[in-house]
Design a protein around this motif. Structure first.
Motif, PDB file in Angstrom:
ATOM      1  N   THR A  72       0.827  -1.206   0.000  1.00  0.00           N
ATOM      2  CA  THR A  72       0.000   0.000   0.000  1.00  0.00           C
ATOM      3  C   THR A  72       0.866   1.263   0.000  1.00  0.00           C
ATOM      4  O   THR A  72       0.414   2.308  -0.431  1.00  0.00           O
ATOM      5  CB  THR A  72      -0.918   0.047   1.235  1.00  0.00           C
ATOM      6  OG1 THR A  72      -0.129  -0.198   2.411  1.00  0.00           O
ATOM      7  CG2 THR A  72      -2.011  -0.998   1.143  1.00  0.00           C
ATOM      8  N   ARG A  73       2.092   1.157   0.471  1.00  0.00           N
ATOM      9  CA  ARG A  73       2.940   2.345   0.507  1.00  0.00           C
ATOM     10  C   ARG A  73       4.200   2.104  -0.321  1.00  0.00           C
ATOM     11  O   ARG A  73       4.602   0.972  -0.541  1.00  0.00           O
ATOM     12  CB  ARG A  73       3.320   2.690   1.947  1.00  0.00           C
ATOM     13  CG  ARG A  73       2.126   2.979   2.834  1.00  0.00           C
ATOM     14  CD  ARG A  73       2.452   3.998   3.918  1.00  0.00           C
ATOM     15  NE  ARG A  73       2.745   5.315   3.376  1.00  0.00           N
ATOM     16  CZ  ARG A  73       1.830   6.241   3.095  1.00  0.00           C
ATOM     17  NH1 ARG A  73       0.558   5.978   3.260  1.00  0.00           N
ATOM     18  NH2 ARG A  73       2.173   7.421   2.641  1.00  0.00           N
ATOM     19  N   GLY A  74       4.829   3.200  -0.730  1.00  0.00           N
ATOM     20  CA  GLY A  74       5.989   3.092  -1.603  1.00  0.00           C
ATOM     21  C   GLY A  74       7.199   2.512  -0.882  1.00  0.00           C
ATOM     22  O   GLY A  74       7.393   2.723   0.312  1.00  0.00           O
ATOM     23  N   VAL A  75       7.971   1.768  -1.622  1.00  0.00           N
ATOM     24  CA  VAL A  75       9.230   1.239  -1.099  1.00  0.00           C
ATOM     25  C   VAL A  75      10.324   1.478  -2.126  1.00  0.00           C
ATOM     26  O   VAL A  75      10.055   1.728  -3.295  1.00  0.00           O
ATOM     27  CB  VAL A  75       9.162  -0.283  -0.811  1.00  0.00           C
ATOM     28  CG1 VAL A  75       8.267  -0.572   0.362  1.00  0.00           C
ATOM     29  CG2 VAL A  75       8.725  -1.045  -2.031  1.00  0.00           C
ATOM     30  N   PHE A  76      11.559   1.402  -1.658  1.00  0.00           N
ATOM     31  CA  PHE A  76      12.703   1.575  -2.541  1.00  0.00           C
ATOM     32  C   PHE A  76      13.519   0.291  -2.513  1.00  0.00           C
ATOM     33  O   PHE A  76      13.498  -0.463  -1.551  1.00  0.00           O
ATOM     34  CB  PHE A  76      13.534   2.778  -2.102  1.00  0.00           C
ATOM     35  CG  PHE A  76      12.760   4.064  -2.151  1.00  0.00           C
ATOM     36  CD1 PHE A  76      12.125   4.540  -1.021  1.00  0.00           C
ATOM     37  CD2 PHE A  76      12.633   4.774  -3.336  1.00  0.00           C
ATOM     38  CE1 PHE A  76      11.384   5.714  -1.067  1.00  0.00           C
ATOM     39  CE2 PHE A  76      11.907   5.941  -3.383  1.00  0.00           C
ATOM     40  CZ  PHE A  76      11.281   6.416  -2.244  1.00  0.00           C
TER      41      PHE A  76
END
Lengths: 199, 741
Positions: free
Chosen positions: B521-525
């Motif tokens: 659901t949230r951005g990751v790198f």
């Protein structure tokens, strides 16, 4: 709790009251003019910050207040650009300059659609359910058939509910058509699977 | 008849493609009648060639009539293209539809076990997705290369009486001060009367940002350091909006490594004055470190491709994206949409979608006004591409409802045109191409392993006609990608080829990004595998360990199948596995190439924008590997399911004849091969008949490499042992006998 935290907590309390309470007094133009006059007279940026915060509380969208706010913040960050994030709400930042108390700064933009949404309307939930119908095509279309009655039931509930916004009805109708189409495709594939099973 | 349709569609496509390759970019005029005439010429030529190969005039007349009546509306729709582009696209579409119908009929009506049917159906689904994407790439390329009329060229700039104030935001995260100083000094030379510059540094150590304060004071710019600031670049830019001068009407974003031309603002801002509905202007991103070595050249070419081909096509429909640097936006519009979305890690493209959704216009000015720096090595490129792919899928996840055909019915406030919705939807979905490629690689490996085990129960039947069409489709898509690269940047064929290889090398990381974007659901790198070595080449190999593993696995499984059951067919399977291996081997080769640009010593580039949650590539690879192994185990068990022991009645609807790869069930004695029935003189062999001793080929997964490497899949495997070939021969003759009676 140190002074910064106490003041921060008060600032957060202020944040939670973005819109003025019912029965709040109308803008005191005299009070606003007073703070604007004090802003023009003071040469201390920290003192100006205090005055501009009061002015922002009174009239957050006033153009003169916005100009003074901008000028004060720029003056504060001119020698030391350090700004620390503390918290924020939909309409406000709470930040701290170096060795300063928390400061509330109104955001200069409208509201943005939160993602993922905190809550969905019933129509949106039905449309969201369709992703399972699409994924249900993968196991030989069986999933699409399975989800058809679920989508139908919920869509019919929306359509028969009294005084719902038009958008909800439109979403329900779109969901009905789409799930029917997906179920039809699923039925064809499942039928073929059955043919292969029977042999 | 369907067999003949397949052959003729392949012939038409080859003809149309060859002529488009020779003349498609040279013809800059057109009209409806010429287009129809040219279309008829291709149809006629193709029919003549087909007649010499198989004499079936009625089938050819029918096919030509269908193609003609389907082509006319498309010629009308594509009226801004020349005849070559129109014909190529029409025949590509026709061939794709024919292929899918044919493969669908084989899947539906071949005598397969239920599990084999499901596998074959999954393959068909994958083929449908990949071929559809291939068509979108074809459209994008032809829309620029064969266009005769441009309707939205920015007019020449008139000097505006009023030049609004501009606020330029320069976001910086952990950038070397010397680099940022260069950018700031270039901005100080802008030839424009009223502008301010806000340098917004976030979450950087004090030793890095402190020197910038003096430079900003010297140049009269404003400097902000945001500490413990959430929201990545978009969080910083949103606060910058709050600190923007109230008198500023235009906001520009310039990345911290961009050296800007002095006339950047003077050449672009007047468009805002002339058109009050104009919300943002985008100029191409360009780079100044492109000539270090072949890796950097290829990287540069792939970046430029987007701005030379994709953006002009999008601009024609007012569907460009804001690219995060070298762009200007109207401040009140940015405020109206609520600023930058801090949830999305490609906040720039996401903002442009919301802007267009409100009915504003955009403009692409295809002239370079600034040059930045490309990633310094393959590792940085991987991370950047992971971010872009992740963000691209995030945009689709959030806004898919706005991009559907019924979006305007549901929400009348949605002002996006169908063309805008199409381009934004396709831009998001095209990232899945690499995921499809990976899925295809998995299926190829499974096919090879299953063949090694002597089980062919899962495999879909094939036919010669289908195989030929597959080869034509793959070949045309590959060559079209190279053609697009050459045309867009005036490259040599060699340089275009290298750019294509660089696209391939990012397949694995983009596939990972798509999976992560769907599930999170949230951005990751992305964190690449750790490496402590100081040798650049060794580090380059270590960070592409997963790609190397996949490539080796492809080669070994194909080799194993070929050694286990040696035949022409298993050798062809080995060839397919090698073609897949090429895709993944390109990653370590590009990685090593990038390292040579830095000499022998490893260059550590600071991670830009990596201030959020980080996910390890090793962990992702293991998770995906577990899923693949589970699928493989399932496939092995499923392959044990017996095929039907008699030919069911509905198999008559299958395109005839097909080669059924499943083994004959026990108890059925293979018949002696009967000599094929002799045709009367003058007649060609019966429609669709296959000489059972002709070399049977199956092609899968040769990289399509279209504008951004669409691939499609047609796995038609034949169990290659000699004994099984004899059995299949008898089955073929049984079919032929049934057909003749």
């Amino acid at each position: 709790m140190d002074q910064k935290e106490i003041t921060g907590a008060m600032a957060i309390h202020t944040l939670n009251q973005d819109s003025p309470p019912v029965g709040a007094p109308t803008l005191d133009q005299g009070e606003l003019d007073k703070y604007l006059r004090l802003l023009s007279e003071t040469r201390d940026s920290r003192e100006a910050l205090g005055y501009v915060e009061r002015a922002v509380e009174l009239a957050p969208t006033d153009l003169r207040v916005r100009k003074w706010l901008h000028g004060t913040l720029i003056a504060l960050t001119d020698r030391d650009p350090f700004i620390e994030y503390l918290t924020e709400s939909e309409g406000m930042y709470v930040v701290a300059f170096r060795n300063s108390r928390p400061v509330v700064i109104p955001k200069d933009r409208g509201k943005i659609e939160v993602s993922p949404p905190v809550s969905r309307t019933e129509g949106e939930r039905i449309i969201h359910l369709l992703r399972w119908s699409v994924l249900g095509l993968i196991p030989a279309g069986l999933g699409a058939i399975l989800f058809l009655p679920i989508v139908y039931l919920r869509a019919l509930m929306v359509l028969t509910a009294p005084s719902l916004p038009n958008r909800e009805s439109r979403l329900a109708i779109v969901a009905l058509y789409l799930s029917s189409f997906l179920a039809l495709v699923g039925a064809i594939i499942s039928g073929l699977l059955l043919l292969h099973w029977i042999g | 008849m369907l067999n003949h349709l397949v052959y003729i569609s392949a012939i038409w496509l080859v003809l149309a493609f060859s002529l488009a390759l020779l003349f498609g970019t040279r013809l800059r005029w057109g009209n409806f009648f010429f287009s129809v005439f040219y279309f008829l010429v291709i149809l006629g030529l193709g029919d003549l060639i087909a007649l010499t190969l198989f004499f079936a005039p009625l089938d050819l007349i029918g096919a030509s009539a269908v193609a003609f009546w389907l082509g006319i509306p498309l010629i009308l729709v594509l009226r801004n293209w020349n005849a070559f582009g129109q014909a190529l696209f029409i025949f590509s579409l026709f061939a794709t539809v024919i292929y899918l119908v044919y493969a669908g009929l084989i899947t539906a009506f071949s005598p397969l076990s239920p599990i084999a049917f499901v596998f074959s159906y999954l393959l068909l689904l994958l083929e449908f997705c990949s071929l559809s994407l291939a068509l979108t790439y074809a459209f994008e390329v032809l829309d620029v290369m064969c266009r005769i009329r441009w309707n939205r060229i920015p007019p020449s700039v008139k000097s505006a009486s009023h030049l609004p104030m501009v606020s330029l935001h320069v976001p910086a995260y952990n950038e070397p001060p010397e680099l940022v100083e260069q950018t700031l000094r270039a901005l100080a030379k802008l030839d424009y009367p009223r502008y301010e510059v806000l340098l917004v540094d976030n979450n950087t150590p004090e030793s890095t940002w402190k020197p910038l304060v003096k430079i900003c004071q010297e140049l009269g710019f404003k400097c902000l350091h945001l500490d413990h600031w959430p929201g990545y670049k978009s969080g910083a830019l949103n606060f910058a909006l709050t600190m923007t001068d109230p008198q500023a009407e235009i906001v520009g974003v310039v990345d911290a490594d961009y050296v800007v031309e002095p006339d950047f603002l003077k050449a672009t801002v007047p468009y805002f004055v002339e058109d009050p509905k104009l919300a943002f202007v985008q100029c191409p991103q360009d780079y100044r470190n492109e000539n270090l070595n072949r890796f950097f050249q290829s990287m540069y070419d792939t970046y430029k491709y987007f701005f030379c081909l994709s953006m002009p096509a999008r601009n024609e429909r007012n569907a460009i994206i804001f690219c995060g640097t070298m762009g200007l936006l109207r401040k009140r519009v940015l405020q109206e949409i609520g600023g930058w979305d801090e949830w999305c890690i490609t906040e720039d493209a996401e903002a442009s979608l919301r802007i267009l959704n409100r009915g504003y216009t955009s403009l692409y000015i295809n002239r370079t006004f600034g040059r930045g720096l490309m990633p310094l090595n393959f590792e940085a490129l991987k991370k950047q591409r992971f971010r872009w792919a992740f963000g691209g899928v995030q945009i689709i996840k959030k806004h898919w409802g706005k991009l559907m055909p019924w979006a305007h019915l549901v929400d009348p406030n949605n002002r996006m045109t169908p063309a805008q919705r199409y381009f934004y939807l396709v831009a998001g979905i095209q990232w899945f191409n690499e995921l499809f490629t990976f899925a295809f690689t998995v299926m190829v490996i499974i096919s090879a392993l299953v063949t090694m085990a002597g089980q062919t129960g899962l495999l879909r039947p094939t036919s010669e006609a289908l195989v030929i069409l597959v080869i034509v489709l793959i070949g045309s898509n590959l060559v079209r990608a190279l053609w697009g690269l050459r045309y867009a940047m005036h490259l040599t064929w060699t340089r275009a080829y290298y750019a294509l290889i660089l696209w391939f090398s990012l397949t694995w990381v983009v596939a990972l990004a798509c999976v992560q974007a769907i599930t999170r659901t949230r951005g990751v790198f992305l964190r690449t595998p750790k490496s402590e070595t100081k040798f650049a080449w060794l580090h380059a190999l270590q960070i592409t360990g997963w790609e190397t593993f996949l490539a080796v696995l492809c080669v070994l499984s194909g080799l194993g199948a070929a050694l286990r059951l040696p035949s022409i067919l298993s050798l062809a399977l080995f060839g397919i596995c090698c073609s897949q291996a090429i895709i993944y081997f390109s990653a370590p080769s590009e990685s090593v190439m990038s390292a040579t640009g830095a000499g022998g010593t490893r260059v550590v580039q600071p991670d830009r924008g990596v201030i959020g949650e980080v996910v390890s590539e090793n962990r992702l690879g293991i998770q995906l590997g577990i899923a693949v192994i589970a699928f493989l185990i399932g496939a092995f068990f499923a392959a044990l399911w017996p095929a039907p022991n008699q030919t069911p009645w509905w198999s008559n609807y299958s395109p005839q004849p097909v080669i059924v790869p499943q083994q004959l069930p026990p108890g059925i004695v293979p018949q002696q091969p009967q000599p094929p029935p002799k045709n009367p003189p003058g007649q060609q062999k019966k429609q669709g008949a296959i000489d059972p001793f002709s070399p049977l080929v199956f092609v899968t997964g040769l990289p399509l490499g279209t504008s951004t490497h669409a691939r499609w899949i047609s796995i038609n495997m034949l169990a290659p042992s000699n004994t099984q070939l004899a059995r299949k021969t008898s089955v073929i003759h049984e079919f032929m006998r049934m057909e003749s009676t």
